[in-house]
Design an enzyme around this catalytic site. Structure first.
Site, PDB file in Angstrom:
ATOM      1  N   HIS A   1     -11.286  -5.703   8.400  1.00 32.96           N
ATOM      2  CA  HIS A   1     -12.167  -5.576   6.983  1.00 32.96           C
ATOM      3  C   HIS A   1     -13.203  -4.787   7.296  1.00 32.96           C
ATOM      4  CE1 HIS A   1      -9.610  -9.204   6.337  1.00 32.96           C
ATOM      5  NE2 HIS A   1      -9.622  -8.810   4.846  1.00 32.96           N
TER       6      HIS A   1
ATOM      7  N   GLU B   1       0.908  -1.260   0.048  1.00 34.19           N
ATOM      8  CA  GLU B   1      -0.157  -0.160  -0.049  1.00 34.19           C
ATOM      9  C   GLU B   1       0.917   1.377   0.027  1.00 34.19           C
ATOM     10  OE1 GLU B   1      -0.572  -2.772   1.899  1.00 34.19           O
ATOM     11  OE2 GLU B   1      -2.312  -3.360   0.904  1.00 34.19           O
TER      12      GLU B   1
END
Lengths: 393, 382
Positions: free
Chosen positions: B202, B132
């Site tokens: 998540h 990321e």
């Protein structure tokens, strides 16, 4: 073939700074040249195998000594994990019975068989973790000692009913590779393998972990498993080479993996430094890729064929496979009806608990959706605040 | 300012439908079903007429009379299809636009980029390695050269490794160069908020962490029309934008969405239900929980009726969707609170350090003498 993070055997950087002045040891040359720092002559690190494609031991290969009981136990665990558990839980997820799952392969079992290991379901199975325990985590009911907090498929807990405390696998987290540097710190004092998928070598935490492991140094054994993909991204889009160490032992060859890990462990302990082993294998997927690989390369089949020159016959096999299936399905069904964790396991903050108690008192008995939800919990909505038990009934 | 070459949209349009046509079938819900408040919401625009009259819509065609509504078409889309539609318009009209992230080439784990690699080529829609930090940095670099970089972070929970790049680099890029350099072309899209089975990693709503990063914009849509319009605005905005899409709404939120290129304004909140007794401010998935709550308040079912005094049932609560979290629409919110004299802020992220605290402080400062009750925050448990 093993590669190792660079180290010179010092412990914990205790030498005085004056001995650490940078000096150059390389010869001076007049023309710049490129070199391959891994193999020197540009050849690839070979892929270690003990069993060839026909599952006979390769000439010159060192076949690890395994007694029949050990072999049988390895095989049973592999069969349980890959052929049965993975299959049933993957289907369960597709059918919507459980929200999340991904499968794992047999490489993990054979590494665990040889040594202590860090996460992965296979390790737990080898260490005696029960099917009920796995199902509890997948269904996130109150029997999960992780208190149902983690997404299904992380069957990691901190409490073991047996075995020594030093064998605790640590609870894992989703952000990838974050625990590699953590493992390095943990193992600065004693050896304990860490384990990770190939794709996670891309993340900066991996590099940070390698740095720490090599300088401190940390007695850590890294086992990288390369299945060629990271979700949908093939290795070719992940990095420009074949792998971290440009190949390693064939992870689908149980015996080669065992050899490699044994050797690695010895190097780690003897040399006092970190070691990295990369194993080529595959993850359970319902795709053509698996079918193709399965035809030639399936670890269970290979191991089975190898061992079949002695202990195992077809009737045994059928009986065994159907017994496993029955056990897994039984555990699956049972876990589906076990209650969810106690309400008090959600959080411990006193003020929030008081707020929740007030809400439950007011609405918990009359509002049907809440009543239904409370009914699925162990304790059915009893909540402790300050040693006083509050209940909606 | 980079000059963007515009192509005729008609051939691009017909190609767009090739990629979306196959997936306009009704989607069945995942395990757990759709959240009931979304399924029963009246806030979705289910007819062509109401969709075309979405407040604030601004058509981005080349035609001279931009405000004509008649003759425009809509199509039934869910949130991920609306995302994809917006992305394909962006790629079609802007040659410098590229989309990248983990697993975007095959269509993405939420199908937001389905068919785009096939349609626009793998040099424009491509996978990145699993990093990321690398994705954000790469995007910043592309945008600094004037390209339109549309990055995807697979889950908002994983935007944290990119935090350094976004806060120390992206947010400060223009400021630190005295205005000489900027990276307006950067947009970072990411699925956010809870979906029911996501667990710790998540389900997060990390918008609060970015509040201190002046120079960035943070946008959170609530529906397919909002998503398409806000995303196109975000992509074309002259500042870097983090666009957070509530993942539970990807399949469950369905509307008739105009197929043309349109924009919705950033930094403008929208009053969804006008009221006079209390202002209820929220964004993303909780918009629908608030709507359900108001319905329960106004006409409680028999089981709840004894708990809700009849005098409260006629309360007129003003429901506002903030839409852009940073910089947020102070004017609309304060003006509303001055009228209603009460404010309740609802967000999924935890209370401590959440966006609600920032808004409460600002409203307290500007409307203190009008308030008849302290500002209240209703948030996720911590």
């Amino acid at each position: 073939m093993l590669t190792w993070a660079c180290s010179n055997g010092r412990t914990l950087s205790t030498l005085p700074a004056s001995t650490c002045l940078p000096t150059i040891h390389s010869p001076a040359v007049s023309k710049p040249a490129f070199f391959n720092s891994v193999t020197g002559d540009g050849s690839k690190i070979p892929n270690d195998r003990v069993l060839d494609v026909l599952n006979t031991p390769i000439e010159g290969a060192k076949v690890p000594e395994i007694n029949e009981q050990f072999a049988r136990r390895s095989y049973e665990n592999m069969q349980l994990l890959q052929a049965t558990l993975d299959d049933i839980l993957c289907r369960g997820q597709r059918q919507g019975r459980i929200p999340f799952y991904y499968g794992e392969e047999a490489t993990v079992i054979d590494s665990a068989a040889d040594d202590n290991l860090y996460r992965e379901t296979g390790v737990l199975l080898w260490r005696g973790f029960t099917l009920d325990g796995i199902m509890a985590q997948v269904f996130r009911n109150h029997e999960d000692s992780g208190k149902g907090r983690q997404i299904a498929v992380y069957p990691l807990t901190l409490s073991w009913h047996y075995g020594s405390k030093q064998h605790h696998p640590h609870t894992i987290s989703s952000p990838l590779a974050t625990q590699i540097p953590q493992a390095t710190g943990r193992d600065a004092l004693k050896m304990w393998p860490a384990c990770f998928f190939r794709g996670r070598g891309s993340i900066r935490d991996f590099h940070a972990g390698m740095l720490l492991a090599s300088t401190v140094p940390s007695l850590i054994l890294f086992l990288a498993r390369d299945n060629g993909f990271a979700i949908s991204t093939p290795n070719s889009q992940q990095f420009y080479s074949d792998g971290i160490s440009v190949r390693g032992p064939d992870g689908n060859d149980v015996l080669a993996a065992m050899n490699a890990v044994k050797e690695a462990r010895r190097w780690c302990l003897d040399g006092g430094r970190a070691v990295l082993v990369e194993m080529m294998t595959y993850m359970s997927r319902e795709r053509q890729e698996v079918e193709d690989r399965k035809k030639n390369d399936e670890p269970i089949t290979r191991f089975c064929l190898f061992k079949s020159r002695g202990c195992w016959n077809e009737t045994d096999e059928e009986e065994f496979a159907s017994r496993l299936r029955r056990d897994v399905i039984k555990a699956f069904k049972r876990a589906g009806s076990v209650k969810k964790p106690d309400l008090g396991d959600m959080f411990t903050d006193k003020e929030q608990r008081e707020e929740l108690v007030a809400l439950l008192k007011k609405y918990g008995q009359v509002w049907e959706p809440w009543q239904n939800e409370l009914g699925t919990l162990k304790g059915e909505g009893i909540l402790w605040v300050d040693d006083r038990q509050h209940t909606t009934t | 300012m980079l000059a963007r070459r515009l192509r005729s949209t008609f051939p691009a349009l017909s190609r767009r439908w090739q990629t979306t046509a196959s997936t306009t079938a009704i989607e069945s819900p995942s395990a757990g079903g759709y959240p009931s408040s979304v399924a029963s919401s009246q806030l979705f625009r289910m007819t062509r007429e109401s969709a075309l009259r979405t407040p604030g819509i601004s058509w981005q065609d080349e035609e001279s009379d931009r405000n004509i509504v008649g003759g425009r078409e809509t199509r039934k889309m869910n949130l991920y299809q609306a995302v994809r539609d917006a992305l394909s318009i962006a790629l079609a009209k802007d040659d410098s636009a590229v989309i990248f992230g983990e697993d975007v080439a095959f269509g993405g784990v939420f199908r937001c980029t389905m068919g785009l690699a096939e349609e626009f080529g793998r040099e424009r829609v491509f996978n990145t390695p699993l990093t990321e930090q690398g994705i954000a940095g790469f995007g910043i670099g592309l945008a600094s050269m004037g390209h339109t970089a549309i990055a995807e972070i697979q889950f908002a929970d994983y935007i944290l490794p990119a935090f350094d790049q976004l806060v120390n680099e992206a947010a400060k890029f223009r400021y630190r160069s005295g205005g000489h350099f900027s990276i307006g072309g950067l947009t970072v899209r990411t699925p956010t908020m809870a979906v029911g089975h996501g667990g710790l990693y998540h389900s997060q709503s990390p918008e609060g962490f970015f509040m201190g990063a002046s120079g960035l914009k943070v946008v959170i849509p609530r529906s397919p029309i909002q998503c398409k319009g806000l995303l196109l605005s975000a992509i074309r905005d002259s500042d870097p934008v983090i666009f957070m899409e509530p993942k539970v709404l990807y399949r469950s939120a369905v509307e008739q969405v105009p197929i043309d290129d349109f924009a919705l304004p950033l930094s403008r909140a929208e009053i969804l239900i006008p009221g006079s007794d209390l202002t209820l401010l929220t964004w993303g998935t909780p918009v629908y929980h608030c709507e359900s709550a108001l319905r329960l308040l106004n006409s409680p079912p028999p089981s709840l009726a004894p708990l809700i005094p009849p005098s409260l049932r006629s309360a007129k609560v003003e429901l506002i969707d903030l839409r852009t979290i940073l910089p947020w629409d102070i004017e609309t919110v304060v003006e509303s609170v001055r009228r209603t004299k009460r404010l309740v802020i609802v967000h999924e992220a935890g209370m401590t350090g959440g966006v609600g605290g920032e808004i409460a402080a600002e409203v307290g400062k500007r409307a203190f003498l009008r308030l008849e009750a302290p500002v209240r925050r209703i948030t996720g448990w911590e």
